[in-house]
Scaffold this motif. Structure first.
Motif, PDB file in Angstrom:
ATOM      1  N   SER A   1      96.653 -63.082 -27.583  1.00  0.00           N
ATOM      2  CA  SER A   1      96.369 -62.527 -28.907  1.00  0.00           C
ATOM      3  C   SER A   1      95.088 -63.102 -29.493  1.00  0.00           C
ATOM      4  O   SER A   1      94.397 -62.428 -30.252  1.00  0.00           O
ATOM      5  CB  SER A   1      97.539 -62.780 -29.851  1.00  0.00           C
TER       6      SER A   1
ATOM      7  N   ARG B   1      95.825 -61.446 -40.235  1.00  0.00           N
ATOM      8  CA  ARG B   1      96.786 -60.330 -40.191  1.00  0.00           C
ATOM      9  C   ARG B   1      96.844 -59.643 -38.844  1.00  0.00           C
ATOM     10  O   ARG B   1      97.934 -59.490 -38.268  1.00  0.00           O
ATOM     11  CB  ARG B   1      96.490 -59.334 -41.299  1.00  0.00           C
ATOM     12  N   PRO B   2      95.722 -59.205 -38.256  1.00  0.00           N
ATOM     13  CA  PRO B   2      95.839 -58.582 -36.925  1.00  0.00           C
ATOM     14  C   PRO B   2      96.241 -59.577 -35.841  1.00  0.00           C
ATOM     15  O   PRO B   2      96.942 -59.221 -34.897  1.00  0.00           O
ATOM     16  CB  PRO B   2      94.454 -58.005 -36.653  1.00  0.00           C
TER      17      PRO B   2
ATOM     18  N   THR C   1      92.750 -59.614 -29.536  1.00  0.00           N
ATOM     19  CA  THR C   1      92.726 -58.953 -30.829  1.00  0.00           C
ATOM     20  C   THR C   1      91.301 -58.654 -31.260  1.00  0.00           C
ATOM     21  O   THR C   1      90.435 -59.520 -31.245  1.00  0.00           O
ATOM     22  CB  THR C   1      93.412 -59.833 -31.887  1.00  0.00           C
TER      23      THR C   1
ATOM     24  N   TRP D   1      88.886 -56.824 -34.366  1.00  0.00           N
ATOM     25  CA  TRP D   1      88.893 -56.422 -35.765  1.00  0.00           C
ATOM     26  C   TRP D   1      87.474 -56.144 -36.196  1.00  0.00           C
ATOM     27  O   TRP D   1      86.530 -56.439 -35.488  1.00  0.00           O
ATOM     28  CB  TRP D   1      89.550 -57.496 -36.633  1.00  0.00           C
TER      29      TRP D   1
ATOM     30  N   VAL E   1      99.501 -58.952 -33.427  1.00  0.00           N
ATOM     31  CA  VAL E   1      99.392 -58.890 -31.963  1.00  0.00           C
ATOM     32  C   VAL E   1     100.166 -60.039 -31.318  1.00  0.00           C
ATOM     33  O   VAL E   1     100.796 -59.864 -30.277  1.00  0.00           O
ATOM     34  CB  VAL E   1      97.911 -58.898 -31.532  1.00  0.00           C
TER      35      VAL E   1
END
Length: 100
Positions: free
Chosen positions: A38, A77-78, A42, A44, A82
């Motif tokens: 993650s 948050r993301p 991840t 963003w 994940v």
């Protein structure tokens, strides 16, 4: 450009798996695999309002070195989303070392 992203995502999967092989316990393996996956997997947005996607690890390094911070919560948050999904999926699919 798609080839570069696919290579990056595949490399992050391989690195996460290799790091998880360093420990013996199943729960530690699952946690290390999920955390590193993650962290590297991840993506963003680079800045609020832009359409450029970047890995959150590089954004975290950038946010920690600049004074004008856009907030770590937009990065967390993301990452947490994940991480929880990968933790759940990898826990169920991780190979058990059972002896018959």
């Amino acid at each position: 450009m798609i080839f570069i992203w696919l290579s990056y995502l595949m490399l992050s999967l391989v690195i996460s798996y290799l790091l998880s092989l360093l420990v013996r316990r199943k729960y530690a393996k699952v946690f290390i695999f999920s955390f590193t996956l993650s962290l590297t997997f991840t993506l963003w947005f680079k800045s609020p309002g832009e359409n450029i996607l970047v890995p959150i690890f590089s954004m975290f390094l950038l946010e920690s070195t600049i004074l004008d911070n856009n907030g770590f919560f937009r990065i967390l948050r993301p990452f947490i989303f994940v991480f929880l999904i990968s933790l759940t999926i990898s826990y169920f699919f991780w190979k058990d070392d059972t002896k018959n």
